[in-house]
Scaffold this active site. Sequence first.
Site, PDB file in Angstrom:
ATOM      1  N   ARG A  53       7.111   0.237   0.123  1.00  0.00           N
ATOM      2  CA  ARG A  53       7.120  -0.849   1.520  1.00  0.00           C
ATOM      3  C   ARG A  53       8.478  -1.642   0.758  1.00  0.00           C
ATOM      4  O   ARG A  53       8.470  -0.982  -0.514  1.00  0.00           O
ATOM      5  CB  ARG A  53       6.192  -1.183   1.594  1.00  0.00           C
ATOM      6  CG  ARG A  53       5.149  -1.792   0.436  1.00  0.00           C
ATOM      7  CD  ARG A  53       5.405  -1.853  -1.267  1.00  0.00           C
ATOM      8  NE  ARG A  53       5.855  -3.810  -0.282  1.00  0.00           N
ATOM      9  CZ  ARG A  53       6.616  -4.266  -0.473  1.00  0.00           C
ATOM     10  NH1 ARG A  53       7.822  -4.457  -1.948  1.00  0.00           N
ATOM     11  NH2 ARG A  53       6.677  -5.961  -0.341  1.00  0.00           N
ATOM     12  N   GLY A  54       9.117  -2.439   1.731  1.00  0.00           N
ATOM     13  CA  GLY A  54       9.463  -2.959   1.990  1.00  0.00           C
ATOM     14  C   GLY A  54      10.975  -2.388   2.683  1.00  0.00           C
ATOM     15  O   GLY A  54      11.379  -1.615   2.395  1.00  0.00           O
ATOM     16  N   ALA A  55      10.946  -3.178   3.514  1.00  0.00           N
ATOM     17  CA  ALA A  55      12.675  -2.501   3.905  1.00  0.00           C
ATOM     18  C   ALA A  55      13.616  -1.622   3.473  1.00  0.00           C
ATOM     19  O   ALA A  55      14.004  -0.140   4.369  1.00  0.00           O
ATOM     20  CB  ALA A  55      12.822  -3.664   5.529  1.00  0.00           C
ATOM     21  N   ARG A  96       6.991   2.998  10.257  1.00  0.00           N
ATOM     22  CA  ARG A  96       6.447   1.361  10.750  1.00  0.00           C
ATOM     23  C   ARG A  96       7.386   0.662  11.446  1.00  0.00           C
ATOM     24  O   ARG A  96       8.894   1.027  11.346  1.00  0.00           O
ATOM     25  CB  ARG A  96       6.661   1.087   9.108  1.00  0.00           C
ATOM     26  CG  ARG A  96       6.023   1.419   8.081  1.00  0.00           C
ATOM     27  CD  ARG A  96       5.360   0.450   6.636  1.00  0.00           C
ATOM     28  NE  ARG A  96       5.166  -0.665   7.691  1.00  0.00           N
ATOM     29  CZ  ARG A  96       5.320  -2.067   6.315  1.00  0.00           C
ATOM     30  NH1 ARG A  96       5.501  -1.675   5.008  1.00  0.00           N
ATOM     31  NH2 ARG A  96       4.862  -2.977   6.900  1.00  0.00           N
ATOM     32  N   GLN A 205       1.129  -8.868  -1.078  1.00  0.00           N
ATOM     33  CA  GLN A 205       2.276  -8.247  -2.287  1.00  0.00           C
ATOM     34  C   GLN A 205       2.590  -9.268  -3.077  1.00  0.00           C
ATOM     35  O   GLN A 205       3.703  -9.150  -4.503  1.00  0.00           O
ATOM     36  CB  GLN A 205       3.038  -8.067  -1.550  1.00  0.00           C
ATOM     37  CG  GLN A 205       3.072  -6.754  -0.373  1.00  0.00           C
ATOM     38  CD  GLN A 205       2.557  -7.015   0.932  1.00  0.00           C
ATOM     39  OE1 GLN A 205       1.725  -8.058   0.892  1.00  0.00           O
ATOM     40  NE2 GLN A 205       2.479  -6.524   1.935  1.00  0.00           N
ATOM     41  N   ASP A 246      12.559  -8.323   7.405  1.00  0.00           N
ATOM     42  CA  ASP A 246      12.756  -7.003   8.148  1.00  0.00           C
ATOM     43  C   ASP A 246      13.284  -6.175   8.980  1.00  0.00           C
ATOM     44  O   ASP A 246      13.865  -5.171   9.214  1.00  0.00           O
ATOM     45  CB  ASP A 246      10.986  -6.446   8.134  1.00  0.00           C
ATOM     46  CG  ASP A 246      10.408  -6.031   6.824  1.00  0.00           C
ATOM     47  OD1 ASP A 246      10.081  -6.329   6.074  1.00  0.00           O
ATOM     48  OD2 ASP A 246       9.531  -4.193   7.120  1.00  0.00           O
ATOM     49  N   ASN A 256      10.014 -11.483   8.873  1.00  0.00           N
ATOM     50  CA  ASN A 256       9.512 -11.191   7.946  1.00  0.00           C
ATOM     51  C   ASN A 256       8.110 -11.117   7.774  1.00  0.00           C
ATOM     52  O   ASN A 256       7.336 -11.669   8.399  1.00  0.00           O
ATOM     53  CB  ASN A 256      10.136 -11.679   7.006  1.00  0.00           C
ATOM     54  CG  ASN A 256       9.806 -11.866   5.702  1.00  0.00           C
ATOM     55  OD1 ASN A 256      10.364 -10.643   4.967  1.00  0.00           O
ATOM     56  ND2 ASN A 256       9.124 -12.277   4.187  1.00  0.00           N
TER      57      ASN A 256
HETATM   58  O1  MRU Z   1       5.284  -5.153   4.971  1.00  0.00           O
HETATM   59  P1  MRU Z   1       5.293  -5.311   3.189  1.00  0.00           P
HETATM   60  O2  MRU Z   1       5.516  -5.255   2.001  1.00  0.00           O
HETATM   61  O3  MRU Z   1       6.990  -3.663   4.010  1.00  0.00           O
HETATM   62  O4  MRU Z   1       6.802  -6.055   4.004  1.00  0.00           O
HETATM   63  C1  MRU Z   1       7.808  -6.266   3.271  1.00  0.00           C
HETATM   64  C2  MRU Z   1       8.674  -7.380   3.722  1.00  0.00           C
HETATM   65  O5  MRU Z   1       7.946  -8.454   4.569  1.00  0.00           O
HETATM   66  C3  MRU Z   1       9.858  -7.882   2.756  1.00  0.00           C
HETATM   67  O6  MRU Z   1      10.250  -9.109   2.738  1.00  0.00           O
HETATM   68  C4  MRU Z   1      10.862  -7.227   3.483  1.00  0.00           C
HETATM   69  O7  MRU Z   1      11.169  -5.807   3.950  1.00  0.00           O
HETATM   70  C5  MRU Z   1      12.053  -6.988   2.670  1.00  0.00           C
HETATM   71  S1  MRU Z   1      12.534  -6.372   1.352  1.00  0.00           S
HETATM   72  C6  MRU Z   1      13.576  -6.965   0.568  1.00  0.00           C
END
Ligand code: MRU
Length: 359
Positions: A53-55, A96, A205, A246, A256
Amino acid sequence: MPLKDLKIRPIEWVDERMSLRWLDTRLLPWQEVYRETRDYRRVARAIVDMEIRGAPAIGVAAAYAMALAALHPEPRSVDELYSRLERARKELASTRPTAYNLFWALDRVWKRFVQELGRSSDPVKLAHAVLDEAKRIHAEDVETNIRIGREGAKLIEDGDTVLTHCNAGALATAGYGTALGIIRAAVEEGKRVTVIATETRPLLQGARLTVWELKKEGIPVKLVTDNMVGYLMARGLVDKVVVGADRITRDGYVANKIGTYVIAVLAARHGVPFYVAAPTSTFDLNLEGPNIPIEERAPDEVRTVLGRLRITLDDVEVLNPAFDVTPPELVTAIVTERGIIRPPYAQTIPKVVGSGRGA
Ligand code: MRU
């Protein structure tokens, strides 16, 4: 920094087995379990279930998933490879919907494939070109994060207490991180920084991943629940906010993790600078305004704590948007690998991000 020198490597390509290996972030901080596959559909599932996870990490994993789709089983014709990649791209794009790096990475791999089609009619060679592009995206993400860190560290002063939300660290990228990359870089420069990590309901997270990462590196961190932020700011206990993103529109709306918007409103109310850290691959230059597609996730994520403890009635209706949108007027600056972008974003973002990207 070479990939092998990273302290935390959430995603790895295994050349000997032509497979993808990743750290299952759902199990952190209790267990460090790596998964491995040669099946692109398994990667798609890992993205949906948030093992990855995380963009930026989603983008890198999706690029490798395209490589897996191309390589296994060995393609016998260009037509077969073409339709396999077309299908994989479609399936991966539906995992996603908010994370823009996903679409950016899929587009980039596809463009490379189409470009190579003009040069070769050997399907195996073409499949390897797809892998080569995924490896480039992976290596570039680390370099990008390090540059974001270096730029963003200029905003951090010795002794600062920095609040961050969710996890925009090594675990959300190919390594190093965006928001946490800035904190890492500031610490590497010898600045003393304390981090306040919000727990980040529903999937925690902040409590699970940000705390794990920072503890591993000895960076001081204090964990708070999401509803403590107003009190802390009113007491003057937060110097700066740094979060990831994101998706960012061409006029500076920032999607985000859900809860980011509340923090931005509070930061404005209390005069605390609110910084967003993101690579240029997170910017969607085709979109303007607040209408960013927002992922709605399963209701049980809210009815339970990580599926383990039920905290309400089983049949209660639930809202579970995974992200929110912070308007540009609440964003002090956006830190990218090309430098720090400041308002007015409708003018500055296209200038900095648009050049060299053909969007
Ligand atoms: O749902 P997630 O855990 O994928 O969400 C992640 C975030 O909101 C992060 O802040 C974003 O993806 C940036 S990660 C460098």
